[in-house]
Design a protein around this motif. Structure first.
Motif, mmCIF file in Angstrom:
data_model
loop_
_atom_site.group_PDB
_atom_site.id
_atom_site.type_symbol
_atom_site.label_atom_id
_atom_site.label_comp_id
_atom_site.label_asym_id
_atom_site.label_seq_id
_atom_site.Cartn_x
_atom_site.Cartn_y
_atom_site.Cartn_z
ATOM 1 N N ALA A 149 1.891 9.303 -5.704
ATOM 2 C CA ALA A 149 2.406 10.631 -5.353
ATOM 3 C C ALA A 149 3.508 11.070 -6.308
ATOM 4 C CB ALA A 149 2.925 10.610 -3.916
ATOM 5 N N TYR A 169 0.834 -1.207 0.000
ATOM 6 C CA TYR A 169 0.000 0.000 0.000
ATOM 7 C C TYR A 169 0.875 1.265 0.000
ATOM 8 C CZ TYR A 169 -3.260 3.528 1.684
ATOM 9 O OH TYR A 169 -3.995 4.663 1.836
ATOM 10 N N ASP A 170 1.963 1.223 0.816
ATOM 11 C CA ASP A 170 2.855 2.386 0.848
ATOM 12 C C ASP A 170 3.540 2.595 -0.506
ATOM 13 O OD1 ASP A 170 2.197 2.801 3.477
ATOM 14 O OD2 ASP A 170 3.941 1.717 4.277
ATOM 15 N N GLU A 201 1.055 4.074 -2.891
ATOM 16 C CA GLU A 201 0.828 5.470 -2.530
ATOM 17 C C GLU A 201 1.993 6.348 -2.985
ATOM 18 O OE1 GLU A 201 0.332 6.092 1.618
ATOM 19 O OE2 GLU A 201 -0.840 7.923 1.329
ATOM 20 N N GLU A 202 3.247 5.861 -2.800
ATOM 21 C CA GLU A 202 4.404 6.620 -3.254
ATOM 22 C C GLU A 202 4.434 6.738 -4.778
ATOM 23 O OE1 GLU A 202 7.913 4.874 -1.699
ATOM 24 O OE2 GLU A 202 7.452 5.362 0.404
#
Length: 291
Positions: free
Chosen positions: A71, A63-64, A67-68
């Motif tokens: 972004a 998930y991280d 998300e990165e």
């Protein structure tokens, strides 16, 4: 008679539970301080459950990463937009700087026009440089004013600093100017410090003029300002022409070689002034365009 079923079984009371947990806590604290068994047990348990922790953290890590990635995509898109805006703003800023420099030069030319018309009674016409040669051996420029604008052969061309050259070819809507540095061009001058008269000639090199046939005993110094003498009626008197750069003397030669540099320059301007003639110049004394 039937009784209602019990959903919760009653156990020890709250105080009993509190006493048991408090006693257990005290025992664990005493064991940890005295026997040191639990740290080793914790390490063993940590080794066993470490792979499980890594597996449990996999969804969070994925998930991280997603998300990165999202972004980074938005940052890249924003960076592209900001760069485009920066380039547009920089282009406008450069145009603004160019207009500001041109405005300053036009104000300086306006001041030169007022000073010339006051001191020499000569009229001045503003002209724009249309073409400058890329050939270093070609010392001529083209202006956007010609015979249709009442321009005549022989008229002097100046900028806000001093003499640039002289009109030697004339067309209906344009004219050609021979610069001071042309090897076939000469200007009658005098030294501002002592009014010594001479003739400065072009050498065919950029930013270099020469005073010829001056005696080695002539009173001329490095840094002297040369201005037009007004002899010949082409250039109004008192307009700056050049500054003495160096004086070369040969012991076996009777003449000194005086090298000077022009105070004006077409490489620094887009507009120049065309001065009216003090007296008419014969047409056969200047170059004319061939039919």
């Amino acid at each position: 008679m039937k009784t209602a079923p019990q959903f919760f079984r009653h156990g020890p009371g709250p105080f009993a539970r509190l006493f048991v947990f408090a006693l257990l806590s005290c025992l664990l604290i005493a064991e940890d301080l005295r026997f040191k068994y639990f740290p080793e047990l914790r390490q063993a348990i940590g080794i066993v459950i470490f792979p499980l922790q890594k597996i449990a953290y996999i969804p969070t890590h994925i998930y991280d990463q997603i998300e990165e990635l999202i972004a980074s995509f938005y940052l890249l898109e924003e960076n592209i937009k900001l760069r485009e805006r920066y380039l547009k703003d920089r282009e406008q800023l450069l145009k603004l700087h160019a207009l500001e420099a041109e405005n300053i030069q036009l104000r300086q030319l306006l001041g030169a026009i007022q000073q010339i018309e006051t001191n020499t009674k000569a009229k001045a016409v503003l002209a724009e440089i249309m073409y400058t040669p890329r050939d270093p051996f070609n010392h001529k420029i083209t202006l956007n004013k010609g015979s249709f604008h009442d321009i005549q052969l022989g008229q002097a061309v100046i900028d806000d600093k001093g003499i640039v050259g002289q009109i030697t070819r004339l067309y209906p809507w344009s004219s050609e100017v021979t610069l001071l540095t042309d090897k076939n061009h000469s200007v009658p001058v005098q030294v501002l410090r002592n009014s010594l008269r001479s003739v400065v000639s072009g050498t065919g090199k950029n930013d270099e003029l020469e005073l010829r046939y001056l005696s080695v005993s002539t009173d001329i110094r490095q840094g002297d300002l040369l201005v037009t003498s007004g002899i010949g009626g082409v250039y109004p008197p008192g307009i700056p022409v050049a500054t003495v750069l160096r004086i070369e003397q040969d012991p076996i030669d009777d003449f000194a070689q005086v090298i000077s540099t022009p105070v004006a320059g077409v490489d620094r301007n887009r507009q120049v002034l065309i001065l009216s003639l003090a007296q008419p110049i014969p047409n056969n004394s200047l170059e004319m365009p061939k039919n």
